[in-house]
Design an enzyme around this catalytic site. Sequence first.
Site, short mmCIF file in Angstrom:
data_model
loop_
_atom_site.label_atom_id
_atom_site.label_comp_id
_atom_site.label_asym_id
_atom_site.label_seq_id
_atom_site.Cartn_x
_atom_site.Cartn_y
_atom_site.Cartn_z
CD GLU A 45 -2.59 1.58 2.43
OE1 GLU A 45 -3.36 2.56 2.43
OE2 GLU A 45 -2.38 0.89 3.45
CG ASP A 70 3.06 7.70 4.61
OD1 ASP A 70 3.74 8.74 4.73
OD2 ASP A 70 1.87 7.71 4.26
CG ASP A 119 -0.87 15.80 -2.48
OD1 ASP A 119 -1.64 16.29 -3.33
OD2 ASP A 119 -0.10 16.49 -1.79
#
Length: 216
Positions: A45, A70, A119
Amino acid sequence: MGKDKLRRFAEITAFKNVIELEDGKELKGQWARQHFSNSNPVVLELGCGKGEYTVNLGKLFPDINFIGLDYKGNRIWRGAKTALEDGIENVAFLRIQIENLLDYFNENEISNIWITFPDPQPQISREKKRLTSPRFLQMYEAILKKNGAVHLKTDSDSLYLYTLQKVTEPGFELYINTPDLYNSEFADEVLSIKTYYEKKYLATNKTINYLKFSFV
């Protein structure tokens, strides 16, 4: 940086399910065997945020390994802590910049890629930073298995239409395309997993776009 962020950054260094920066390069090509100690498929992910999708996929599919990526450690902290507390052994988090993906994963190492509410980078000058821009798509093609797919969930109509344009070009196979996921036939248990940001978007009556595609 606030005290909570500093505390979370300090805590994740001790979490066994969090791999940071250079340490992850040692696992390239060996994530299933060396980190998860199995031979199960590996799913990513990208831009996982608080890790809701990674954690919930791990619960649903215990025979698949899931890695949330992330760069913001204070966000990863939440998902990693939940996975540890709930004993979800097939979930891990990797703190890196996504543009360095090829330094951490081998060709044909990944079974599926999830991109959940990234984003949208709407400015034309920031197109290269969109996670479905050609440079990122080339990375995904390199690490995906031949039958692997990319899944995009987004509230951004502009990112959805941009991505749709890219994946209807030669070289792609588009499996699912809907601009309103929850009023479609596709909203199954997996696609109905909701992230923190998705819940906020739905509360403002935004529709959720979804694409599933692969490379020919």
